[in-house]
Enzyme design. Sequence first.
Site, short mmCIF file in Angstrom:
data_model
loop_
_atom_site.label_atom_id
_atom_site.label_comp_id
_atom_site.label_asym_id
_atom_site.label_seq_id
_atom_site.Cartn_x
_atom_site.Cartn_y
_atom_site.Cartn_z
N ASP A 81 -8.61 -7.84 8.68
CA ASP A 81 -8.05 -6.64 8.07
C ASP A 81 -8.06 -5.46 9.03
O ASP A 81 -7.37 -4.45 8.79
CB ASP A 81 -8.86 -6.23 6.84
N ASP A 121 0.78 -1.25 0.00
CA ASP A 121 0.00 0.00 0.00
C ASP A 121 0.81 1.30 0.00
O ASP A 121 0.24 2.36 -0.27
CB ASP A 121 -0.94 0.11 1.22
C1 BGC Z 1 -1.79 -6.38 9.72
C2 BGC Z 1 -0.58 -7.20 10.11
C3 BGC Z 1 -0.81 -8.66 9.77
C4 BGC Z 1 -1.21 -8.81 8.31
C5 BGC Z 1 -1.51 -10.23 7.92
C6 BGC Z 1 -2.14 -6.62 8.28
O1 BGC Z 1 -3.33 -5.97 7.99
O2 BGC Z 1 -1.55 -5.04 9.96
O3 BGC Z 1 -0.36 -7.07 11.49
O4 BGC Z 1 0.36 -9.40 10.01
O5 BGC Z 1 -2.35 -8.01 8.03
O6 BGC Z 1 -2.69 -10.69 8.47
#
Ligand code: BGC
Length: 588
Positions: free
Chosen positions: A527, A303
Amino acid sequence: MNLRSRWSGRRKVLALAGASTLVAAGLVAIPGTVAHAATQCSVTYSANQWQGGFTASLTIQNVGDPLNGWTLGFTFPNSGQRVQQGWSATWSQSGSQVTAQSMSWNGSLATGASTSIGFNGAWSGSNPAPTSFTINGTVCNGGTPPTTPPPTTTPPPTTPPPTTPPPTTTPPPGGPRVDNPYVGVTGYVNPDWKAKADAEPGGSRISNNPTGVWMDRIAAINGTTGARGLRAHLDTAVAQGAGYIQVVIYNLPGRDCSALASAGELEPTEIDRYKTEYIDPIAAIMGDAKYRNLRIINVIEIDSLPNLVTNTGSRPTAVPACDVMKANGNYVNGVGYALAKLGALPNTYNYIDAGHHGWIGWDDNLAPSATLFAEAARASGSTLNNVHGFIVNTANYGALTEPYFNINSTVGGTSVRQSRWVDWNRYVDEQSFAQGFRTQLISAGFNSNVGMLIDTSRNGWGGSARPTGPGAQTNVDTFVDGGRLDRRIHTGNWCNQSGAGIGERPRAAPAAGIDAYVWIKPPGESDGASTEIENDEGKGFDRMCDPTYTGNPRNNNNMSGALANAPLSGHWFSAQFQQLMQNAYPPL
Ligand code: BGC
């Protein structure tokens, strides 16, 4: 994470029993031409059919001299068979005779190279497979049906065909980087994710797939509660006999500037900590000689760069925190530093995050994104050679392909680009975006063999709401909304989407220019929290994860479409995992 910008822009398979496969191979010496001009070709054709419809996949292999443009021809055995919508070629049909002409990006086929094309069709009566194919008028004939399905690991046309996969128990030999690190080897299955998936009813159906290992904070390098550290992941990968491991580099200063759900631990100015406390230790561990035979795939900073393109300046989608990151240069310099450090190791493969079609796919975002990615790839002492490729749709929900319309479809002379859903985007799905944007990236200076990855962990859109055919031709909106697989309220919605399902299983070289379908977001990990939750991970509460939120300019003020009762990003979300399995497509 994953914020998006529109600016700047059921189907029920009644019968799968009709799957058929055949191969036609031809070695044709053309009289009167020199031997090296011989066209020799092999075509495989397979179809999955249901009542009245089918999807056909064809692989054309050039076993003769190099081809510069090709036209495939075949005849449907039955007059009720029609091509409705094809991809990766220009398709036409006259009577029962079908032709498919190469596109600019797949017309050149070196000796031994192959390319995959396909179409959705309709049939009545019966749907037999064509028995003979021509390439540039030369018959590829004399084949017999294969005993195995056509290869799913065909490399993109710019690469040589895959070599025989080594046995999965012995890692491939070290040495120079291969063109496509996914070909011929198995991926690392993260036991920490697998344990959570296996604890869910039915979870073992998907828990043996490789997923991304997220280094989402400095502490993740040594391991956090329930998640082993990087060294332990690499050791386990070696013990598994895996050929590759996928590591997500995700800890930039001022991370996730356009959203709050994945805000990180480093302040916008803390570029030095990013370098010395995060990238340097990761590079040191990855550089250990005992991992030399593992292909280490690094997914670089989800992102971040796309946010600098769409969510800054005078755009209505701008967010002050992204302006800060643009002005201080720490995204660009951080990405450059990560590329340079990790790219210096002989067995690493860096893929930069390139957003997704519902973010970067507008005309005013495509070229500026490619330019910015090239700038970052040259920052902090890096060169473009440190970039092996790009990834799209990471942790997002965009459909891989939309079978019932494409960007050229019209209704009553009006383009689907004018529909509310497409909204002038250049692309309608992730695969066409990945392939089209790849060309743009090459024009921006990246190597001509860059490969694309598509995160298909959660873009299946199966289940009872999946359309079974095109929408009504009343107008472009009824047509697109009735036929689209992506059931989101808006393509800018990114958090725990209601109705989503597991997508294509990870596999190598599924289409031209695509190195692999991958699962970078581990299915079942949230998410973002749907309500405010106190935490020590730096994570905020983003209203895009709240199902009652009515939106902002980045999703054109639509409802968020998020599931309720979601935990913090990265934390286990059992209800979402169950929904993803239920709505998987292909079904589990
Ligand atoms: C989070 C991370 C996580 C990743 C995978 C991201 O949205 O901020 O902490 O490891 O997703 O689930």
